[in-house]
Design an enzyme around this catalytic site. Structure first.
Site, PDB file in Angstrom:
ATOM      1  NE  ARG A  12      -2.185  -1.101   3.606  1.00  0.00           N
ATOM      2  CZ  ARG A  12      -2.125  -2.278   4.213  1.00  0.00           C
ATOM      3  NH1 ARG A  12      -2.711  -3.306   3.689  1.00  0.00           N
ATOM      4  NH2 ARG A  12      -1.476  -2.417   5.342  1.00  0.00           N
ATOM      5  CB  SER A 302      -1.174   5.731   9.207  1.00  0.00           C
ATOM      6  OG  SER A 302       0.096   5.120   8.998  1.00  0.00           O
ATOM      7  CG  ASP A 303      -3.257   2.118   3.861  1.00  0.00           C
ATOM      8  OD1 ASP A 303      -2.335   1.271   3.884  1.00  0.00           O
ATOM      9  OD2 ASP A 303      -4.218   2.040   3.086  1.00  0.00           O
ATOM     10  CB  CYS A 304       1.860   1.206   4.402  1.00  0.00           C
ATOM     11  SG  CYS A 304       1.601  -0.206   5.480  1.00  0.00           S
TER      12      CYS A 304
END
Length: 778
Positions: A12, A302-304
């Site tokens: 991601r 968090s998303d990456c």
């Protein structure tokens, strides 16, 4: 992103964090000899650790967390804000990798988990969209339980972590979305039931202590995230413009259910902005809703590289220190990536964020690890300590993968030739680019499966087969029509296995049309025309296609949608085609015609139709146009009928207080709260009892849907799902299915400002062909 490796295809994160994780994976792959789990407070190995309060399992978790945080320096605290959390040797705390995935089985995506000679594979269940098509909540939970058992078994031999960033519960709003395959579909109720069911399966311990975790799940991607890369518009910069009604009515319910019903340990904020604010920097969405309204017991991640993205890609802050501070202050606890590790100390020194906020963040992270037993010493002496390689890929687990695929497969067309008879068919032609695939069957966020059974292998186990791919791949520029038609002309029956794979629909890859890729439509049409016997179309995909041509082709006697059916897909497909299993799956999303995507931009987040500009709306709840197949479609080899045994009264009066405004003025709706909605208020709850009869000559499983059409107030849905139940009936057998309906909860709608309202007037309940109207009045 390229497709050269599982990580680069699926990662991601933008490239800034990629090299770090690739190095880590290389290190992990060479470290397969490790056979011990990672854990803190190894008192047996270091008796001095017993004096630390955080190592004392007799204390309350909150007290242990406070003790640990109080012993850390600022630099040590910051080290616990990132997914590769630095260990603190002086306190007996090893480095811990937070990032593991378990979307539909333990995955090798993410550096926290890998396979080895000790555990070469794990059970790979169907991709989520197919499991959702089962509409079986107990199955959702059973799969989660198996996945968490295998995860714990792998953790015990040093191959996996305890924190899994799954499930994906975003609404499958647009059929072009490449990640729709990962979701439970387009309906908020189904998505909510899947979310809480799978989370419970992953997290709940055998001891029943709600404050303990088997593994920690994470519901993602919060929120209104469903554009990856469409015509150059990327998730990293996309601003989802969402009105409050759609937010509360469509996008938020699965996340709310995750937290409130599933007690999920984590929520992941997404890359995109919502109404101009990056989700990972929005205090209203994070501290306000997730932690404030819903009371999350866990951490927000968090998303990456999302924090890096909001600074570098979205230019939301002028400096990296501001980005770090704004995220932590908004309520972010953990950063997938290294950004907070690099910039938080400078943010503290600049006065942008205080240490108290950092303490709060890492306390939420430690709280989760405490609930997992990470600080309780040797896990082999704890509740799941006896699990190991013997508990991965067990025959029972592999059978559950096959059963999940069977229950999810949807029969969309049957002119009467199905099921095929293995005794009358001497030769079966099996044609198509997905007829003998392996990895395609397990979709994305996959792990190494226990083993594969391809569609060809499954069919060949029953009858004599001839095989030809027909197309070298799903996007084929040229189809071998001549050879394929010859094969079909010589066979007693033909099965075409077509569809998509990750080259067509995937993370960072949205579709631009709904046509079958490459020359597949020509291959299907020509084979059907030339075939001697009946032709069956098997579609392997995440999203739907416009297959109107096949639906209307008399030579094509049946159409099956099999999603990405997992490691045992071939077994399930053969069982359905030859009648060993009576299909019971129902579509969890609408299949639109190609004309829909030609006039509807993927970036329009509005759910409701707009007559002023011809916008047709989205999903079965609001879409007003033609469909190829509708939400809930699915056939059986037997015939089920419904009759109403117990129905609500035709008139449902709500008793208002004497001074209520709606007593003296005309109202279209009432607030779905207040004395008239309290638990013991008269008339606010009733039951619907439906008798279901199997009128056929074979046993079958049937999903009973209860829909409602509310009055046309507040842009209410055309219809929406109130409940569903799955039952098994023998031939000529009948049973009664009971639904409980709460007027204020189930018959209310969300108004324009996000408040729930009960529409006054006629409500229509639907079960199959049955309809029952009731009037809610004052």
């Amino acid at each position: 992103m390229g497709s050269s490796s599982p990580l680069t295809r699926r990662n991601r994160a933008p490239s800034s964090v990629l090299s770090v994780f690739l190095v880590f994976l290389c290190f992990s792959a060479s470290s397969n000899a490790q056979s011990t789990p990672v854990f803190a407070c190894d008192v047996a190995g270091n008796s001095s650790l017993s004096s630390y309060g955080f190592c004392n399992a007799a204390l309350k978790i909150e007290a242990r967390v406070a003790d640990l945080v109080g012993r850390l320096t600022l630099q040590e605290k910051i080290g616990f804000l990132v997914n590769k959390a630095n260990g603190v040797t002086r306190l007996g705390i090893p480095t811990y990798e937070w990032w593991s995935e378990a979307l539909h089985g333990v995955s090798y995506i993410g550096p926290g988990t890998h396979f080895s000679g000790q555990v070469p594979g794990a059970t790979s269940f169907p991709q989520v969209i197919l499991t959702a098509a089962s509409f079986n909540v107990s199955l959702f939970q059973a799969i989660g339980k198996v996945v968490s058992t295998e995860a714990r078994a792998m953790y015990n031999v040093g191959l996996a972590g305890l924190t899994y960033w799954s499930p994906n519960v975003n609404i499958f709003r647009d059929p072009r979305w490449g990640r729709g395959q990962e979701t439970p579909g387009e309906d908020p109720l189904l998505s909510s039931k899947y979310a809480s069911g799978y989370v419970k399966g992953l997290q709940e311990t055998d001891g029943g202590d709600a404050n303990r975790l088997k593994v920690a799940a994470c519901c993602k991607h919060y929120t209104a995230y469903d554009v990856d890369n469409w015509k150059g518009i990327e998730r990293y910069t996309f601003n989802a413009v969402v009105n409050q009604q759609d937010m509360d009515d469509t996008y938020q319910p699965p996340f709310k259910s995750c937290v409130i019903d599933g007690n999920v340990a984590s929520v992941m904020c997404s890359y995109n902005k919502v109404n101009g604010i990056p989700t990972c920097a929005d205090p209203g969405l994070l501290s306000g809703v997730i932690r404030g309204e819903w009371k999350l017991n866990g951490y927000i991640v968090s998303d990456c590289d999302s924090v890096d993205v909001l600074y570098k890609n979205q230019h939301y802050t002028k400096t990296p220190e501001e980005a770090a501070a704004i995220s932590i202050n908004a309520g972010l606890d953990l950063n997938c990536g290294s950004f907070l590790g690099q910039h938080t100390e400078a943010a503290v020194k600049a006065g942008l964020v205080n240490v108290t906020a950092i303490d709060k963040a890492i306390s939420n992270n430690f709280l989760t690890l405490m609930r997992l037993g990470f600080f309780d010493g040797d896990p082999k002496k704890q509740i799941y300590g006896g699990l190991g390689p013997k508990d991965v890929c067990t025959p029972a687990n592999q059978e559950l993968a096959a059963e999940a695929a069977r229950q999810g497969i949807v029969l969309l067309k049957n002119t009467g030739s199905l099921p095929l008879s293995p005794t009358t068919i001497k030769t079966l032609a099996v044609i198509g680019p997905n007829a003998n695939v392996t990895k395609t069957m397990i979709g994305n966020y996959e792990g190494t499966p226990c083993k594969y059974t391809t569609p060809l292998q499954g069919l060949a186990g029953t009858v004599s087969t001839t095989y030809l791919p027909g197309c070298p791949n799903v996007a084929c520029a040229v189809a071998d029509v001549d050879a394929a038609t010859k094969l079909a002309a010589d066979a007693d029956a033909t099965v075409l296995v077509i569809g998509a794979d990750q080259s067509i629909e995937a993370e960072s890859r949205d579709r631009v049309d709904l046509n079958l890729p490459g020359k597949q439509q020509d291959l299907v049409t020509q084979v059907a025309k030339a075939a001697k016997g009946p032709v069956l179309l098997v579609i392997m995909s995440g999203g739907g296609f416009d297959v109107t041509f096949a639906k209307n082709d008399a030579k094509i006697v049946g159409i099956l949608w099999v999603g990405y059916p997992g490691e045992a897909g071939g077994i399930a497909i053969a069982d359905v085609i030859f009648g060993r299993y009576n299909p019971s799956g129902r579509l969890p999303m609408t299949w639109y015609p190609q004309s829909y995507v030609e006039k509807v931009p993927m970036t329009n987040m509005n759910m409701r139709p707009d007559t002023s500009n011809g916008y047709p709306g989205r999903t079965y709840r609001f879409y007003t146009g033609e469909t190829v197949y509708a939400f809930g479609d699915g056939l059986s080899y037997t015939k089920f009928s419904h009759s109403l045994v117990k129905a609500p009264p035709r008139a449902v009066p709500l008793r208002l207080e004497e001074n209520h405004v709606c007593r003296s003025s005309e109202c279209q709706s009432l607030d779905a709260l207040g004395p008239h909605c309290e638990k013991n208020a008269v008339g606010t709850a009733f039951e619907v009892h439906v008798k279901v009869r199997n009128g056929g000559d074979r046993e079958g499983i049937h999903t009973v849907f209860l829909f409602t059409t509310p009055p046309a107030v507040h842009g209410s849905p055309r219809k929406h799902l109130l409940g569903f139940e799955k039952i098994s009936l023998g031939k000529r057998e009948e049973a009664v299915v009971k639904f409980k309906v709460d007027v204020c909860k189930d018959l209310s709608v969300v108004d324009e400002v996000g408040k729930r309202k009960i529409g006054l007037g006629q409500h229509l309940l639907h079960v199959g062909d049955l309809k029952h109207s009731l009037s809610i009045r004052i």
